[in-house]
Design a protein around this motif. Structure first.
Motif, PDB file in Angstrom:
ATOM      1  N   SER A  70      15.628 -22.831 -28.110  1.00  0.00           N
ATOM      2  CA  SER A  70      14.593 -21.970 -28.678  1.00  0.00           C
ATOM      3  C   SER A  70      13.935 -21.105 -27.614  1.00  0.00           C
ATOM      4  N   LEU A  71      13.600 -19.885 -28.008  1.00  0.00           N
ATOM      5  CA  LEU A  71      12.808 -18.988 -27.174  1.00  0.00           C
ATOM      6  C   LEU A  71      11.390 -18.993 -27.734  1.00  0.00           C
ATOM      7  N   VAL A  72      10.467 -19.557 -26.966  1.00  0.00           N
ATOM      8  CA  VAL A  72       9.096 -19.779 -27.435  1.00  0.00           C
ATOM      9  C   VAL A  72       8.146 -18.764 -26.808  1.00  0.00           C
ATOM     10  N   TYR A  73       7.333 -18.126 -27.651  1.00  0.00           N
ATOM     11  CA  TYR A  73       6.399 -17.099 -27.184  1.00  0.00           C
ATOM     12  C   TYR A  73       5.021 -17.344 -27.784  1.00  0.00           C
ATOM     13  N   PHE A  74       3.986 -17.254 -26.952  1.00  0.00           N
ATOM     14  CA  PHE A  74       2.605 -17.390 -27.405  1.00  0.00           C
ATOM     15  C   PHE A  74       1.963 -16.004 -27.468  1.00  0.00           C
ATOM     16  N   GLY A  75       1.443 -15.628 -28.633  1.00  0.00           N
ATOM     17  CA  GLY A  75       0.808 -14.330 -28.787  1.00  0.00           C
ATOM     18  C   GLY A  75      -0.046 -14.314 -30.040  1.00  0.00           C
ATOM     19  N   PRO A  84       4.385  -7.370 -30.275  1.00  0.00           N
ATOM     20  CA  PRO A  84       5.493  -6.831 -31.070  1.00  0.00           C
ATOM     21  C   PRO A  84       6.699  -6.459 -30.221  1.00  0.00           C
ATOM     22  N   PHE A  85       6.456  -5.824 -29.067  1.00  0.00           N
ATOM     23  CA  PHE A  85       7.556  -5.424 -28.204  1.00  0.00           C
ATOM     24  C   PHE A  85       8.293  -6.635 -27.641  1.00  0.00           C
ATOM     25  N   ASP A  86       7.533  -7.616 -27.158  1.00  0.00           N
ATOM     26  CA  ASP A  86       8.153  -8.804 -26.567  1.00  0.00           C
ATOM     27  C   ASP A  86       8.964  -9.581 -27.595  1.00  0.00           C
ATOM     28  N   ASN A  87       8.409  -9.740 -28.782  1.00  0.00           N
ATOM     29  CA  ASN A  87       9.112 -10.511 -29.801  1.00  0.00           C
ATOM     30  C   ASN A  87      10.290  -9.747 -30.384  1.00  0.00           C
ATOM     31  N   ALA A  88      10.199  -8.418 -30.432  1.00  0.00           N
ATOM     32  CA  ALA A  88      11.350  -7.623 -30.849  1.00  0.00           C
ATOM     33  C   ALA A  88      12.462  -7.758 -29.811  1.00  0.00           C
ATOM     34  N   ARG A  89      12.087  -7.775 -28.528  1.00  0.00           N
ATOM     35  CA  ARG A  89      13.065  -7.990 -27.452  1.00  0.00           C
ATOM     36  C   ARG A  89      13.722  -9.359 -27.590  1.00  0.00           C
ATOM     37  N   GLU A  92      16.176  -9.336 -30.409  1.00  0.00           N
ATOM     38  CA  GLU A  92      17.422  -8.659 -30.029  1.00  0.00           C
ATOM     39  C   GLU A  92      18.305  -9.586 -29.196  1.00  0.00           C
ATOM     40  N   ALA A  93      17.682 -10.349 -28.313  1.00  0.00           N
ATOM     41  CA  ALA A  93      18.433 -11.314 -27.511  1.00  0.00           C
ATOM     42  C   ALA A  93      19.079 -12.365 -28.413  1.00  0.00           C
ATOM     43  N   ILE A  94      18.341 -12.795 -29.435  1.00  0.00           N
ATOM     44  CA  ILE A  94      18.887 -13.771 -30.383  1.00  0.00           C
ATOM     45  C   ILE A  94      20.108 -13.198 -31.097  1.00  0.00           C
ATOM     46  N   ASP A  95      20.036 -11.949 -31.521  1.00  0.00           N
ATOM     47  CA  ASP A  95      21.168 -11.321 -32.198  1.00  0.00           C
ATOM     48  C   ASP A  95      22.399 -11.259 -31.286  1.00  0.00           C
ATOM     49  N   LEU A  96      22.179 -10.939 -30.018  1.00  0.00           N
ATOM     50  CA  LEU A  96      23.289 -10.911 -29.067  1.00  0.00           C
ATOM     51  C   LEU A  96      23.915 -12.296 -28.931  1.00  0.00           C
ATOM     52  N   LEU A  97      23.076 -13.317 -28.912  1.00  0.00           N
ATOM     53  CA  LEU A  97      23.573 -14.685 -28.786  1.00  0.00           C
ATOM     54  C   LEU A  97      24.316 -15.127 -30.043  1.00  0.00           C
ATOM     55  N   VAL A  98      23.790 -14.760 -31.199  1.00  0.00           N
ATOM     56  CA  VAL A  98      24.458 -15.101 -32.465  1.00  0.00           C
ATOM     57  C   VAL A  98      25.837 -14.460 -32.505  1.00  0.00           C
ATOM     58  N   ASP A  99      25.937 -13.230 -32.039  1.00  0.00           N
ATOM     59  CA  ASP A  99      27.226 -12.543 -32.011  1.00  0.00           C
ATOM     60  C   ASP A  99      28.227 -13.263 -31.111  1.00  0.00           C
ATOM     61  N   ARG A 100      27.709 -13.970 -30.116  1.00  0.00           N
ATOM     62  CA  ARG A 100      28.575 -14.717 -29.197  1.00  0.00           C
ATOM     63  C   ARG A 100      28.833 -16.153 -29.676  1.00  0.00           C
ATOM     64  N   GLY A 101      28.225 -16.519 -30.808  1.00  0.00           N
ATOM     65  CA  GLY A 101      28.465 -17.845 -31.348  1.00  0.00           C
ATOM     66  C   GLY A 101      27.449 -18.902 -30.960  1.00  0.00           C
ATOM     67  N   TYR A 102      26.291 -18.483 -30.449  1.00  0.00           N
ATOM     68  CA  TYR A 102      25.253 -19.437 -30.037  1.00  0.00           C
ATOM     69  C   TYR A 102      24.179 -19.549 -31.119  1.00  0.00           C
ATOM     70  N   ASP A 103      23.773 -20.783 -31.396  1.00  0.00           N
ATOM     71  CA  ASP A 103      22.753 -21.050 -32.407  1.00  0.00           C
ATOM     72  C   ASP A 103      21.408 -21.234 -31.701  1.00  0.00           C
ATOM     73  N   VAL A 104      20.651 -20.155 -31.611  1.00  0.00           N
ATOM     74  CA  VAL A 104      19.373 -20.157 -30.905  1.00  0.00           C
ATOM     75  C   VAL A 104      18.315 -19.575 -31.829  1.00  0.00           C
ATOM     76  N   THR A 189      15.549  -7.851 -19.881  1.00  0.00           N
ATOM     77  CA  THR A 189      16.145  -7.133 -21.003  1.00  0.00           C
ATOM     78  C   THR A 189      16.774  -8.126 -21.978  1.00  0.00           C
ATOM     79  N   PRO A 190      17.053  -7.707 -23.211  1.00  0.00           N
ATOM     80  CA  PRO A 190      17.727  -8.590 -24.160  1.00  0.00           C
ATOM     81  C   PRO A 190      19.055  -9.095 -23.612  1.00  0.00           C
ATOM     82  N   GLU A 191      19.797  -8.227 -22.940  1.00  0.00           N
ATOM     83  CA  GLU A 191      21.098  -8.616 -22.391  1.00  0.00           C
ATOM     84  C   GLU A 191      20.945  -9.661 -21.297  1.00  0.00           C
ATOM     85  N   GLN A 192      19.971  -9.474 -20.434  1.00  0.00           N
ATOM     86  CA  GLN A 192      19.725 -10.442 -19.368  1.00  0.00           C
ATOM     87  C   GLN A 192      19.317 -11.797 -19.945  1.00  0.00           C
TER      88      GLN A 192
END
Length: 210
Positions: A70-75, A84-89, A92-104, A189-192
């Motif tokens: 899990s990616l946990v954020y306090f705001g 909004p910007f941080d959580n949108a980022r 996006e990182a979650i979507d990249l991970l899902v595309d790679r087959g990771y359940d996050v 970045t989302p990719e990083q």
């Protein structure tokens, strides 16, 4: 957030985990995640038990929520730009991970329980990502969770309900088998983030921790 508060937030987190850096450097050979860490800091006493309320009004604990990486954020939802910007980022990182087959999953924990009711955090999370879990709670519950994660927040003085809240802006990677793994700054970045999370998840599986 003012530069002063931002600086204090960074100093608090880095100072708290800094002590663990020496331990990690001296025990790097036994650190299953050594190849994934961006720096020496990691594996500190961040995270722990919490009791909060989810978007459906149910009382939940960390064991109920953090059942997968899990990616946990306090705001807070009234945050004009940073949250909004941080959580949108993060989304996006979650979507990249899902595309790679990771359940996050992304997790949003409000530090503004006065305004952020269960319904509010549910809508906020749903608008950002279908996997995102929104959490709130009483002032005491939120404070306890914040202390567990070594986050900082302070409500600004205001004469109406349109107050702002200064807060730290780290995103924490939590793994169900081993707890805190890494934190990400706003500059990541989302990719990083996706690359880093994937490394930690793979390493945890290889070590039998996930």
């Amino acid at each position: 957030m003012s530069k002063l508060y931002a600086g204090l937030a960074v100093a608090v987190v880095v100072g708290l985990v800094g002590g663990s850096a020496l331990w990690i450097m001296s025990n790097k050979a036994s650190d299953a995640f050594a190849q994934c860490r961006a720096g020496a800091v990691g594996g500190g006493e961040i995270g722990g038990p919490f009791t909060l309320v989810d978007g459906d009004g149910r009382t939940v604990t960390d064991k109920d929520v953090l059942t997968k990486p899990s990616l946990v954020y306090f705001g807070y939802t009234f945050c004009p730009d940073v949250c909004p910007f941080d959580n949108a980022r993060n989304a996006e990182a979650i979507d990249l991970l899902v595309d790679r087959g990771y359940d996050v999953q992304p997790v949003f924990i409000s530090i503004d329980p006065e305004r952020d009711t269960p319904e509010v955090v549910k809508d906020f999370a749903a608008n950002l990502h279908p996997r995102m879990i929104g959490l709130t709670g009483s002032a005491e519950q939120v404070k306890a969770a914040s202390l567990a994660y070594k986050t900082y927040f302070k409500k600004q003085e205001a004469e109406d309900e349109f107050y702002l809240v200064d807060h730290s802006t780290f995103t924490y990677l939590m793994l169900p088998g081993s707890g805190f793994a890494e934190f990400y700054k706003r500059e990541a970045t989302p990719e990083q983030m996706a690359d880093s999370v994937a490394c930690f998840v793979d390493a945890a599986k290889a070590a039998g921790q996930n």
